[in-house]
Design an enzyme around this catalytic site. Structure first.
Site, mmCIF file in Angstrom:
data_model
loop_
_atom_site.group_PDB
_atom_site.id
_atom_site.type_symbol
_atom_site.label_atom_id
_atom_site.label_comp_id
_atom_site.label_asym_id
_atom_site.label_seq_id
_atom_site.Cartn_x
_atom_site.Cartn_y
_atom_site.Cartn_z
ATOM 1 N N GLY A 190 93.879 66.994 109.984
ATOM 2 C CA GLY A 190 94.992 66.586 110.829
ATOM 3 C C GLY A 190 95.388 67.671 111.811
ATOM 4 O O GLY A 190 94.811 68.760 111.837
ATOM 5 N N THR A 210 102.645 59.450 109.443
ATOM 6 C CA THR A 210 103.565 59.996 110.446
ATOM 7 C C THR A 210 103.929 59.026 111.570
ATOM 8 O O THR A 210 104.696 59.398 112.463
ATOM 9 C CB THR A 210 102.952 61.256 111.090
ATOM 10 O OG1 THR A 210 101.686 60.918 111.680
ATOM 11 C CG2 THR A 210 102.750 62.346 110.047
ATOM 12 N N TRP A 216 109.147 67.650 115.878
ATOM 13 C CA TRP A 216 108.577 67.593 117.230
ATOM 14 C C TRP A 216 107.280 68.417 117.316
ATOM 15 O O TRP A 216 107.077 69.227 118.222
ATOM 16 C CB TRP A 216 109.583 68.086 118.267
ATOM 17 C CG TRP A 216 110.837 67.284 118.391
ATOM 18 C CD1 TRP A 216 111.402 66.459 117.460
ATOM 19 C CD2 TRP A 216 111.725 67.237 119.525
ATOM 20 N NE1 TRP A 216 112.563 65.906 117.925
ATOM 21 C CE2 TRP A 216 112.791 66.375 119.195
ATOM 22 C CE3 TRP A 216 111.725 67.858 120.768
ATOM 23 C CZ2 TRP A 216 113.841 66.085 120.069
ATOM 24 C CZ3 TRP A 216 112.772 67.594 121.636
ATOM 25 C CH2 TRP A 216 113.813 66.705 121.300
ATOM 26 N N ILE A 238 95.098 60.929 97.774
ATOM 27 C CA ILE A 238 96.282 61.520 97.143
ATOM 28 C C ILE A 238 97.128 60.486 96.408
ATOM 29 O O ILE A 238 98.003 60.850 95.620
ATOM 30 C CB ILE A 238 97.155 62.277 98.169
ATOM 31 C CG1 ILE A 238 97.747 61.319 99.208
ATOM 32 C CG2 ILE A 238 96.371 63.398 98.823
ATOM 33 C CD1 ILE A 238 98.791 61.962 100.101
ATOM 34 N N TYR A 262 110.182 55.900 107.620
ATOM 35 C CA TYR A 262 109.502 57.198 107.650
ATOM 36 C C TYR A 262 110.374 58.277 107.025
ATOM 37 O O TYR A 262 109.940 59.013 106.126
ATOM 38 C CB TYR A 262 109.139 57.566 109.091
ATOM 39 C CG TYR A 262 108.637 58.986 109.234
ATOM 40 C CD1 TYR A 262 107.427 59.383 108.672
ATOM 41 C CD2 TYR A 262 109.381 59.948 109.928
ATOM 42 C CE1 TYR A 262 106.967 60.686 108.793
ATOM 43 C CE2 TYR A 262 108.932 61.256 110.049
ATOM 44 C CZ TYR A 262 107.726 61.616 109.489
ATOM 45 O OH TYR A 262 107.286 62.905 109.599
ATOM 46 N N ASP A 270 112.397 66.704 109.935
ATOM 47 C CA ASP A 270 113.798 66.591 110.319
ATOM 48 C C ASP A 270 114.336 65.178 110.127
ATOM 49 O O ASP A 270 115.551 64.967 110.078
ATOM 50 C CB ASP A 270 113.979 67.004 111.783
ATOM 51 C CG ASP A 270 113.171 66.142 112.741
ATOM 52 O OD1 ASP A 270 111.987 65.872 112.456
ATOM 53 O OD2 ASP A 270 113.718 65.737 113.789
ATOM 54 N N LEU A 325 98.110 69.615 112.077
ATOM 55 C CA LEU A 325 98.562 70.855 111.456
ATOM 56 C C LEU A 325 97.503 71.419 110.521
ATOM 57 O O LEU A 325 97.230 72.622 110.532
ATOM 58 C CB LEU A 325 99.864 70.623 110.691
ATOM 59 C CG LEU A 325 100.423 71.829 109.943
ATOM 60 C CD1 LEU A 325 100.694 72.995 110.880
ATOM 61 C CD2 LEU A 325 101.684 71.436 109.167
#
Length: 316
Positions: A9, A75, A163, A35, A138, A115, A11
């Site tokens: 992904g 996401t 973000w 998972i 989400y 967040d 990140l």
């Protein structure tokens, strides 16, 4: 040994790159290890110490999984409202299974959250101990994932971010750049406040937890490793999506990523017609993580410039 889940992904790929640069022993998995299937996770941990995964001369002690970094998640905020079951499986059940696996093998866990666990009604940066009040599927599923980890184990770091953008995968910066290269004007909402996060900066903070914990020394009976718990990380400063887009345009023109003129207009969320309610204010306080890791977090504008001028910037 570090097990990086979600290694392909946006990140995860950045964490993988930095693990290689630091020459830390690691193994990565993506969709090939489910998972949502507890047995699949346990089966992988049983296989991981075999020579099939590592050079034969790698010491057996280095094959033991001491850390699990979970970068996997559902996401898509809009689709989550329709694909509720899938979002729950990946964002709530998955972290529960990973936490149980980590506890069973004696590994520490770093889990990435969001967040969106907050309702966005504030006007001061959210600290880690503020109550959660997610608005949509989400946010609710990510909050449930946090709760599951905290209930299941003690040796964890949950890092909330916001973000996020990076080199590998779809993100706001790439989307805006493409639109600005194909339209003479665009509209971007101006009533949602937050802070962008550059994936390499977040990846660096993640690995800082590993390094500081593994290298911690005890002085007078006190461990100098960062305390387990929840932390926040974004870049410094705050902005709204419209101002973020304007800075993307300015830097895109400066570095030749945007090759035509485009007017960046502002509008409200209501005028834009968003399908899913999003936090109006989601600025996160970074005081805790900066102190724990002894780091100076870059301003969002500086990191955005690094991203846009980097040779890895790729719109394909």
């Amino acid at each position: 040994m570090i097990w990086l889940i979600g290694c392909k992904g946006m990140l995860g790929s950045e964490v993988a790159k930095q693990l290689d640069e630091k020459k830390l022993p690691w193994v990565g998995t993506d969709k090939e290890v489910d998972i949502t299937n507890p047995q699949a996770l346990l089966d992988f941990t049983n296989k991981i110490e075999t020579a099939a995964y590592f050079p034969s001369d790698l010491p057996k002690s280095d094959r033991k999984i001491k850390w699990i970094i979970n970068c996997s998640a559902y996401t898509n905020v809009d689709k989550a409202e329709e694909e509720t079951e899938l979002a729950e499986k990946l964002n709530a059940e998955g972290p529960l299974n990973i936490a149980r696996t980590a506890r069973s093998i004696g590994a520490k866990l770093i889990h990435i959250s969001t967040d969106y666990v907050f309702g966005g009604n504030g006007n001061q940066p959210y600290t880690e101990d503020m109550p959660k009040a997610p608005l949509g599927v989400y946010g609710r599923t990510k909050a449930a994932g946090e709760d599951a980890i905290m209930k299941e184990m003690n040796t964890y770091y949950i890092i909330r971010t916001a973000w996020l953008y990076g080199f590998d995968g779809r993100n706001f910066v790439y989307t805006m750049t493409k639109l600005m290269n194909s339209h003479d004007q665009i509209r971007v909402v101006n009533d949602q406040l937050g802070t962008p996060t550059y994936a390499p900066d977040l990846a660096s903070a993640i690995l800082r937890f590993v390094e500081k914990s593994d290298n911690a020394k005890s002085f007078f009976g006190k461990n100098s490793a960062p305390a387990y718990g929840i932390y926040h990380f974004t870049n410094e400063g705050q902005t709204n999506w419209h101002e973020f887009a304007k800075e993307i345009y300015r830097l895109g023109r400066k570095y030749g990523r945007i090759t035509q003129e485009c007017q960046v207009n502002s509008c409200t969320t209501e005028e834009y017609g968003a399908n899913v309610q999003r936090p109006a204010y989601s600025v996160l306080s970074k005081e805790k993580i900066a102190k724990a890791l002894k780091i100076k977090i870059p301003e969002w504008q500086n990191s955005l410039e690094k991203f846009i001028k980097n040779d890895r910037f790729n719109l394909i």
